[in-house]
Scaffold this active site. Sequence first.
Site, PDB file in Angstrom:
ATOM      1  N   LYS A 234       0.804  -1.184   0.000  1.00  0.00           N
ATOM      2  CA  LYS A 234       0.000   0.000   0.000  1.00  0.00           C
ATOM      3  C   LYS A 234       0.854   1.258   0.000  1.00  0.00           C
ATOM      4  CE  LYS A 234      -2.744  -2.542   3.318  1.00  0.00           C
ATOM      5  NZ  LYS A 234      -3.165  -2.601   4.722  1.00  0.00           N
TER       6      LYS A 234
ATOM      7  N   GLU B  84       7.444   2.488  -6.534  1.00  0.00           N
ATOM      8  CA  GLU B  84       7.654   1.925  -5.195  1.00  0.00           C
ATOM      9  C   GLU B  84       7.931   3.042  -4.198  1.00  0.00           C
ATOM     10  OE1 GLU B  84       7.102   0.014  -2.962  1.00  0.00           O
ATOM     11  OE2 GLU B  84       8.384  -1.761  -3.032  1.00  0.00           O
ATOM     12  N   ASP B  85       7.599   2.801  -2.949  1.00  0.00           N
ATOM     13  CA  ASP B  85       7.820   3.806  -1.924  1.00  0.00           C
ATOM     14  C   ASP B  85       9.285   3.870  -1.489  1.00  0.00           C
ATOM     15  OD1 ASP B  85       7.749   1.313  -0.714  1.00  0.00           O
ATOM     16  OD2 ASP B  85       6.193   1.815   0.750  1.00  0.00           O
TER      17      ASP B  85
ATOM     18  N   ASP C 285      14.964  -0.852   0.123  1.00  0.00           N
ATOM     19  CA  ASP C 285      15.825  -1.129   1.276  1.00  0.00           C
ATOM     20  C   ASP C 285      16.804  -2.227   0.909  1.00  0.00           C
ATOM     21  OD1 ASP C 285      16.933  -1.324   3.770  1.00  0.00           O
ATOM     22  OD2 ASP C 285      15.159  -2.114   4.758  1.00  0.00           O
TER      23      ASP C 285
ATOM     24  N   LYS D  42      17.460   3.506   0.581  1.00  0.00           N
ATOM     25  CA  LYS D  42      18.367   3.397   1.734  1.00  0.00           C
ATOM     26  C   LYS D  42      19.717   2.858   1.284  1.00  0.00           C
ATOM     27  CE  LYS D  42      14.970   2.533   5.403  1.00  0.00           C
ATOM     28  NZ  LYS D  42      14.609   1.564   6.465  1.00  0.00           N
TER      29      LYS D  42
ATOM     30  N   ASP E 191       4.477   3.073   6.531  1.00  0.00           N
ATOM     31  CA  ASP E 191       3.782   2.839   7.798  1.00  0.00           C
ATOM     32  C   ASP E 191       4.657   2.148   8.834  1.00  0.00           C
ATOM     33  OD1 ASP E 191       3.778   0.226   6.434  1.00  0.00           O
ATOM     34  OD2 ASP E 191       2.489  -0.380   8.109  1.00  0.00           O
TER      35      ASP E 191
ATOM     36  N   ARG F 243       0.717   6.484   7.657  1.00  0.00           N
ATOM     37  CA  ARG F 243       0.738   6.556   6.191  1.00  0.00           C
ATOM     38  C   ARG F 243       0.287   7.919   5.670  1.00  0.00           C
ATOM     39  NH1 ARG F 243       1.626   1.435   3.953  1.00  0.00           N
ATOM     40  NH2 ARG F 243       0.697  -0.336   5.032  1.00  0.00           N
TER      41      ARG F 243
HETATM   42  P1  IMP Z   1      13.162  -4.608   0.564  1.00  0.00           P
HETATM   43  O1  IMP Z   1      13.741  -3.580  -0.387  1.00  0.00           O
HETATM   44  O2  IMP Z   1      12.870  -5.929  -0.101  1.00  0.00           O
HETATM   45  O3  IMP Z   1      13.981  -4.762   1.800  1.00  0.00           O
HETATM   46  O4  IMP Z   1      11.742  -4.159   1.073  1.00  0.00           O
HETATM   47  C1  IMP Z   1      11.296  -2.888   0.957  1.00  0.00           C
HETATM   48  C2  IMP Z   1       9.942  -2.821   1.631  1.00  0.00           C
HETATM   49  O5  IMP Z   1      10.094  -2.863   3.049  1.00  0.00           O
HETATM   50  C3  IMP Z   1       9.288  -1.503   1.321  1.00  0.00           C
HETATM   51  O6  IMP Z   1       8.449  -1.613   0.196  1.00  0.00           O
HETATM   52  C4  IMP Z   1       8.537  -1.176   2.584  1.00  0.00           C
HETATM   53  O7  IMP Z   1       7.259  -1.758   2.527  1.00  0.00           O
HETATM   54  C5  IMP Z   1       9.349  -1.843   3.670  1.00  0.00           C
HETATM   55  N1  IMP Z   1      10.274  -0.900   4.328  1.00  0.00           N
HETATM   56  C6  IMP Z   1      11.619  -0.869   4.202  1.00  0.00           C
HETATM   57  N2  IMP Z   1      12.140   0.127   4.943  1.00  0.00           N
HETATM   58  C7  IMP Z   1      11.102   0.759   5.534  1.00  0.00           C
HETATM   59  C8  IMP Z   1      11.002   1.891   6.433  1.00  0.00           C
HETATM   60  O8  IMP Z   1      11.992   2.547   6.829  1.00  0.00           O
HETATM   61  N3  IMP Z   1       9.760   2.234   6.830  1.00  0.00           N
HETATM   62  C9  IMP Z   1       8.636   1.570   6.432  1.00  0.00           C
HETATM   63  N4  IMP Z   1       8.685   0.508   5.585  1.00  0.00           N
HETATM   64  C10 IMP Z   1       9.913   0.102   5.147  1.00  0.00           C
HETATM   65 MG    MG Z   2       6.542  -1.194  -0.305  1.00  0.00          MG
END
Ligand code: IMP
Ligand code: MG
Length: 181
Positions: A45, A101-102, A105, A133, A161, A167
């Site tokens: 979301k 994408e938001d 990470d 990040k 969130d 959010r």
């Molecule tokens: P990754 O890149 O596979 O580690 O996952 C990224 C997802 O983890 C994002 O789409 C977010 O939903 C969640 N996420 C990663 N870092 C944060 C944060 O600092 N705050 C909130 N959600 C996060």
């Molecule tokens: Mg996400």
Amino acid sequence: MQLNHPDIQEVLVTAEQIQVRVAELASEISDYYRDKNVLLLGVLKGAVPFMADLSRAMDIPIQQDWMAVSSYGSGTVSSGVVRILKDLDADIKDRDVLIVEDILDSGLTLSWLTSNLRARGAASVEIVTLLRKPEAAKVKIAVRWVGFDIPNAFVVGYGLDFNENYRSLDGVGILSPSVYS
Ligand code: IMP
Ligand code: MG
């Protein structure tokens, strides 16, 4: 809701900064896809506000679709094994797809999603992420557009969130650790 909130330890990106950057991204992305028929694929979301603002700031016709995914893993550690909770409605064969994408990470989710979409026969798959990040540098994932590089902290707001809260904050800030400890 304004980011000025007692649970926010530090403001990283204000609502105004987001709107300026979103306009820049929208202009670059519109130019990139000007002669194509791009499908914006939002990841639910967290990407809802970004998708809404970015797509409205673009000056070419677009279509939108949504996916919800969840990565298996213990606690806060992403395993890279992803489960589809809500699949696309559109057939993306031969489509130019832009994943919206938001935050990036570990990159494991997006790296899985990109190969999944390529396997369905998409003509192209690109990524725009509002936030990135430092961890993301470790994985080999080609992100064409990034809004802001941020430090390695847990952030909320503008779609992001903690336990489904925060959010609707209009900017992005570091969540005070007292909230989750
Ligand atoms: P990754 O890149 O596979 O580690 O996952 C990224 C997802 O983890 C994002 O789409 C977010 O939903 C969640 N996420 C990663 N870092 C944060 C944060 O600092 N705050 C909130 N959600 C996060
Ligand atoms: Mg996400």
